[in-house]
Write a protein that holds these residues in place. Structure first.
Motif, PDB file in Angstrom:
ATOM      1  N   ARG A 131      -0.620   4.912   0.165  1.00 42.17           N
ATOM      2  CA  ARG A 131      -1.896   4.944  -0.450  1.00 42.17           C
ATOM      3  C   ARG A 131      -2.896   4.847   0.601  1.00 42.17           C
ATOM      4  NH1 ARG A 131      -1.826   1.582  -5.429  1.00 42.17           N
ATOM      5  NH2 ARG A 131       0.188   1.233  -5.962  1.00 42.17           N
ATOM      6  N   LEU A 132      -2.830   4.532   1.871  1.00 43.89           N
ATOM      7  CA  LEU A 132      -3.853   4.594   2.748  1.00 43.89           C
ATOM      8  C   LEU A 132      -4.011   6.132   3.531  1.00 43.89           C
ATOM      9  CD1 LEU A 132      -3.602   1.162   4.562  1.00 43.89           C
ATOM     10  CD2 LEU A 132      -4.785   1.840   2.498  1.00 43.89           C
TER      11      LEU A 132
ATOM     12  N   LYS B  94      -4.796   8.844   2.519  1.00 38.45           N
ATOM     13  CA  LYS B  94      -6.194   9.821   2.105  1.00 38.45           C
ATOM     14  C   LYS B  94      -7.199   9.435   3.274  1.00 38.45           C
ATOM     15  CE  LYS B  94      -6.976   6.335  -1.633  1.00 38.45           C
ATOM     16  NZ  LYS B  94      -7.494   5.156  -1.040  1.00 38.45           N
TER      17      LYS B  94
ATOM     18  N   LEU C 114       5.098   7.135  -1.731  1.00 42.75           N
ATOM     19  CA  LEU C 114       3.591   7.178  -1.703  1.00 42.75           C
ATOM     20  C   LEU C 114       2.888   6.261  -0.664  1.00 42.75           C
ATOM     21  CD1 LEU C 114       0.850   7.535  -3.160  1.00 42.75           C
ATOM     22  CD2 LEU C 114       1.150   5.373  -4.418  1.00 42.75           C
TER      23      LEU C 114
ATOM     24  N   GLU D  46       0.800  -1.136  -0.045  1.00 37.14           N
ATOM     25  CA  GLU D  46      -0.199  -0.050   0.020  1.00 37.14           C
ATOM     26  C   GLU D  46       1.005   1.425  -0.087  1.00 37.14           C
ATOM     27  OE1 GLU D  46      -3.783  -2.411   1.847  1.00 37.14           O
ATOM     28  OE2 GLU D  46      -2.104  -1.673   3.367  1.00 37.14           O
TER      29      GLU D  46
END
Ligand SMILES: Nc1ncnc2c1ncn2[C@@H]1O[C@H](COP(=O)(O)OP(=O)(O)O)[C@@H](O)[C@H]1O
Ligand SMILES: [Mg+2]
Lengths: 587, 463
Positions: B359-360, B362, B357, B333
């Motif tokens: 991904r979680l 946000k 990055l 992730e």
């Protein structure tokens, strides 16, 4: 009575070889071993068979029996599919959880449709009526918004001997009796079965003419998809394939969404399960989950069921299409499906073609995308299946086999760009590499919407973006100061266009969906700024003056506006340029 | 599934094996043996080697050994099949202990008595049983907290290069990690695959110094140990983690280093088996195999606990498109990517902001979680910093003096961002507030018209 069709002879991973398979049928669904693991006979030669097993084969040993079912691997179709989540071979995951807990263990068979649920049936056909495959014999409401049409299964035809009265029935109750021309009687229920690897029949293919409106500006305005069309979304990891699929699944104007999580993350499915029920479909006012079916065969689930998952999804989609609905299928990611093919092929010791993929990879990709289309159904409805396939190229390099072959069979391409994603320009759909071959098909639709300028506006902005590339190459060598203001203004407008129009925040309540009308208005205003600005420059204004215009800030923020007062913004733009004219004419 | 006679069959012993090829062993004329069953080979001296069944048929069973096969002879080796796959006995008593790569204790203590024996291969979590992770972990490292926020239950790898300080960063994160709800029910699992002794030593010492050794379980398969053992090491470690998280409700942080060594062992086996390779000689199933490990993280409905994974890998030749980081990035992730050039400029942690990055992030930041301006602030920093990269390229061609005034401002922003926001001391533990304030300090260098990602209100409050 169980019918034994073979004896396990060799086990290596999901591929099992069996002997004494004389009575097995090609593509027959079988149960393997004492635990009854689900499998499919994929090869027969002499008395030996090869079985692809859809569950973990740990512990399976030679000598164990293989039982036949007499039918191919099929999906169960009927009311009650919407809103649910299945694995790659249509086992209901919520029921599996209730039965086995947090982890998925093996050998559990649970029917896809809940047998106890009651549906309120309204007959449509009458006694003695002649019906054939596709004839609608009755309807039941499914969820709050859908009319589920109960059809005669394809291939059957004859006379109605019995039709149930209006009332509540379970899906498996007999609701009609049909006598075919040979005099054989067939009992019909609300449920039918369909072999997943076969496309459901239709009357004919139709010309595509409506867009699948997604509310995503870069898609609808620049690279639109038609209802019944096909598109690939290739991109390296983290460039936004899944987010794009989710956005389209949420906001597109399809009636039914089939979302296939094929070899990807478990949490992404959980995310959909958590979020969709809370979101309201702007068209129907009901929860987005009510129109959605999820197929989840995540990366850690058995690889052979991953291979099957996209066919399961396509079959469900065709079934709703046959009822006259527009269905959108998202497959995330088709590369994982292709890898499953490769792994199975490798285990069967087949000759590989490119990068270890079997030689039949392109055929299989083509067959999958061929299941898309706008169709006149057997019942005479118009329905469509659109397929949106994510592609995960190794190293983000689009020259690899899956991307290249997919490109041959889709007509729309949303290429995700690593540079854009790194700069957090979302959605990172690159405007130079992406394309849509549906522009001409869709022109009439935009005209109907009163947006006849779409084609020419679209061309203008794409042309500016092309010119920007060439100018940026010059800038890289000599710096921006070397360019005349007329050219610097192109850079300025492109950068404004990217920020104000192309970038779209999936997490902003307003920005996440933009209607066609708003998209057209936004584009029109930006192009007016370009027109008036270029004229002003030719009369002596500077790029700096244009950049500093207050109204530019308003253009930048128009995506967040929920009103539709476009005329007033247009007036403001006009007045701002009038004022500017006074300025530079003085100097 | 067990064979009907499995209980008895595990006492049956076969004298003599029929072939050895590297870590692979062939045994013929056995009873029907199950796929993935565990096997023991005893040599003349009585030493026991473990392996598992890769392929089983009526004529022959193919075993993959976890121990070195050198010294084995065909006629005098004795084989037993144990009727079930490799298991580890899981219990809370695993904490504070040291195990080898197969989950056997090597600290001199007894084998902990398991509450139950758990198959190291684990089972897939039903996606409907997962809970979507949303609670952020404050690591005290600005470039992570501010721009790549770590979430409890996330799998977030570090893509490093040889000689870069990924172990240091992992240790710093482990030491400083804090969540809003406090930290008392935590455990750390450290799985070492093919790393050098001093690396393991460094990590262990840091646990000792922070006094958490009794909450740590170590699974060590070091550089000197047989490479095939590494295929089990992360599985054994994650089996322990699943027990602690999902049965015991603990928040488990799993450090796994170095995943590149794991992948090389997998390639080795695949090559010996003569399988058709996909890229760079790695087997086509590398993705699925890695997914079996990385997906063993997250949170589930039936437990308060969580598994957060911090895998580390070295990118061969610093190449992020190499299959190992590439496939990892496709499963995890997000990723924290190291940059050798930043390291050369003495910037620690040398995190390349743009390719990194979370991904979680946000769903775990913003109003009521970190702070309302956090999402836009992070987006603005990414966007402005990516422009700095363009300007630097331009400057290297036309010279810095030739840049426009605004571009010069961006250069200044870039230096502050790298030198003050990203860079920090190894023992520096910044609060989320401090990190966000540093972010704003960087943005204040730029003219306000450039801050197009921020809303009016945010500019008013924080600028
Ligand atoms: N349209 C978008 N809006 C906001 N963030 C996005 C968008 N697209 C991608 N992202 C960001 O990029 C990350 C990775 O996107 P994802 O779709 O998961 O990538 P992929 O599926 O290509 O690996 C997301 O977690 C999110 O932070
Ligand atoms: Mg994805």
């Amino acid at each position: 009575m169980r019918r034994q069709v073979g004896i396990v002879d060799r086990v290596h991973g999901p591929v099992v070889e069996a002997r004494e398979c004389q009575s097995g049928m090609m593509m027959e669904l079988v149960h393997v071993g004492e635990a009854g693991l689900v499998g499919e006979i994929i090869k027969l030669s002499g008395n030996r068979g090869v079985i692809q097993v859809y569950e973990d084969t740990t512990g399976l040993a030679p000598g164990q029996p293989v039982y036949g079912t007499g039918m191919p691997l099929s999906v169960q179709l009927g009311p009650g599919l919407l809103g649910r989540i299945y694995d790659g071979i249509q086992r209901p995951l919520v029921d599996l959880k209730e039965r086995m807990g947090t982890f998925i263990s093996r050998g559990e068979q649970i029917p896809a449709l809940n047998g106890d649920a009651l549906f309120s049936f309204t007959p449509i056909t009458t006694l003695d009526e002649r019906v054939s495959g596709g004839t609608v014999i009755g309807t039941v409401p499914e969820g709050e918004r859908m009319i589920h049409r109960i059809m005669v299964p394809p291939g059957l035809s004859g006379k109605i001997l019995f039709i149930a009265d209006a009332g509540s029935y379970r899906a498996a109750d007999e609701i009609a009796l049909l006598e075919d021309d040979t005099g054989r009687k067939h009992s019909l229920t609300m449920i039918q079965h369909w072999p997943i690897r076969q496309a459901r029949p239709v009357r004919r293919r139709l010309q595509l003419s409506r867009p699948l409106v997604t509310g995503q500006r870069v898609i609808d305005t620049l690279f639109p998809l038609a209802k019944g069309g096909t598109v690939a979304i290739p991109g390296g990891f983290g460039t936004g394939k899944t987010m794009t699929q989710h956005a389209v699944a949420k906001w597109c104007d399809a009636d039914v969404i089939i979302y296939i999580g094929c070899g990807e993350r478990g949490n992404e499915m959980t995310d959909v399960l958590r979020e969709f029920p809370l979101l309201v479909d702007p068209r129907s006012g009901t929860s987005l989950m009510d129109r959605t079916i999820l197929i989840a065969n995540t990366s850690n689930m058995p690889v052979s069921a991953r291979e099957a998952s996209i066919y399961t999804g396509a079959s469900l989609a065709e079934y709703y299409r046959d009822q006259g609905y527009h269905v959108a299928v998202m497959a995330d990611s088709t590369s994982r499906w292709a890898e499953a093919l490769r792994e199975l092929s490798g285990r069967m010791e087949e000759m590989p073609a490119e990068e270890g993929f079997p030689a039949y990879l392109p055929t299989r990709i083509a067959q999958f995308y061929e299941r898309a289309g706008a169709m006149e159904t057997l019942s005479g409805y118009e329905g469509s299946v659109s397929i949106i396939g994510a592609v995960s190229p190794p190293g983000g390099d689009f020259s690899e086999p899956v991307t290249q072959h997919t490109k041959r069979f889709v007509r729309c391409f949303w290429a995700l760009d690593r540079q854009l994603a790194n700069a957090r320009h979302y959605p990172a759909i690159g405007w130079l590499e992406s394309y849509s071959e549906y522009i001409d098909d869709l022109e009439a639709y935009w005209k109907e919407q009163g947006q006849g300028g779409w084609i020419s506006h679209r061309r203008t902005i794409l042309d500016l973006l092309q010119r920007e590339v060439r100018l940026l190459q010059v800038v890289k060598l000599v710096g921006p100061d070397a360019l005349p203001d007329s050219q610097r203004f192109i850079l300025e407008v492109c950068s404004l266009f990217k920020r104000a129009f192309l970038q779209q925040d999936a997490f902003d309540e307003v920005d996440r969906f933009t209607s066609i009308e708003k998209q057209a208005n936004m584009l029109k205003l930006l192009l007016q700024y370009w027109d008036m600005g270029s004229r002003a420059i030719s009369r002596g204004a500077t790029v700096i003056q244009l950049r500093r215009m207050k109204v530019v800030q308003e253009l930048m923020k128009m995506k967040f506006r929920s009103d539709d007062n476009w005329d007033s913004l247009e007036g403001k733009l006009q007045r701002a340029f009038d004022r500017l004219e006074l300025l530079y004419e003085e100097s | 599934m067990k064979n009907p006679d499995a209980a008895l069959m595990k006492y049956r012993e076969y004298l003599g094996i029929d072939g050895i090829d590297g870590p692979l062993v062939v045994v013929r004329k056995t009873h029907p043996v199950g796929f993935r069953e565990l096997a023991e080979i005893r040599d003349q001296s009585g030493t026991i080697r473990l392996g598992q069944v890769l392929d089983t048929s009526r004529d022959a069973v193919l075993l993959q050994m976890f121990h070195d096969t050198s010294g084995l002879t065909l006629p005098s080796s004795r084989v037993r099949f144990l009727g079930e796959p490799l298991t580890v006995g899981v219990t809370r008593e695993m904490l504070g202990r040291v195990f080898n790569g197969l989950g056997q204790p090597i600290d001199g203590g007894p084998r902990p008595v398991g509450v139950r024996e758990a198959d190291v291969n684990g089972l897939p979590v039903n996606p409907t049983a997962r809970v979507y992770p949303r609670n952020y972990i404050q690591t005290g490292v600005s470039v992570i907290d501010g721009m790549n926020t770590l979430i409890r239950g996330q799998k977030l790898p570090i893509f490093s290069g040889s000689g870069l300080p990924h172990n240091e960063l992992a240790v710093q994160i482990t030491r400083q990690a804090q969540t809003a709800e406090g930290n008392d029910n935590f455990a750390v699992i450290f799985a070492a695959m093919g790393v050098k002794h001093d690396v393991a030593r460094y990590v262990i010492r840091s646990f000792e110094e922070s006094g958490v050794m009794d909450r740590v379980a170590l699974f060590l398969s070091l550089a000197g140990d047989p490479s095939i053992e590494r295929l089990i090491t992360p599985r054994a470690a994650l089996t322990a983690a699943e027990y602690l998280a999902y049965d015991q409700g603990m928040h488990v942080l799993v450090l796994m280093t170095d995943m590149s060594n794991y992948c090389e062992s997998l390639r080795e086996i695949s090559t010996v088996r003569g399988e058709i390779p996909s890229r760079k000689g790695y087997p086509g199933y590398l993705y699925s195999d890695l997914a079996e490990l990385y997906e063993r993280s997250g949170m589930v409905e039936t437990s308060e606990g969580s598994i957060t994974q911090l895998p580390m890998l070295t990118m061969p030749n610093d190449d992020i498109s190499h299959p190992i980081p590439d496939l990892t990035g496709y499963i995890t992730e997000g990723q924290i990517v190291f940059d050798r050039e930043l390291h050369g400029r003495n910037i620690y942690p040398p995190v390349a902001a743009l390719p990194s990055l979370s991904r979680l992030m946000k769903d775990g930041i913003g109003e009521k979680m970190t702070r309302g301006d956090h999402p836009h602030l992070a987006g603005q920093l990414f966007s402005s910093y990516s422009y700095v990269k363009d300007i630097r390229n331009l400057a290297s061609v036309i010279g810095e003096e030739e840049l426009t005034p605004i571009d010069k401002t961006y250069m200044e922003f870039g230096s502050f961002f790298e030198g003050s926001f990203v860079k920090q001391r190894m023992d520096e533990n910044r609060t989320m507030e401090q990190t966000l304030e540093l972010g704003w300090e960087a943005l204040r260098i730029l003219p306000v018209e450039e801050l197009h990602r921020m809303s009016e209100e945010e500019l008013e409050t924080y600028l």
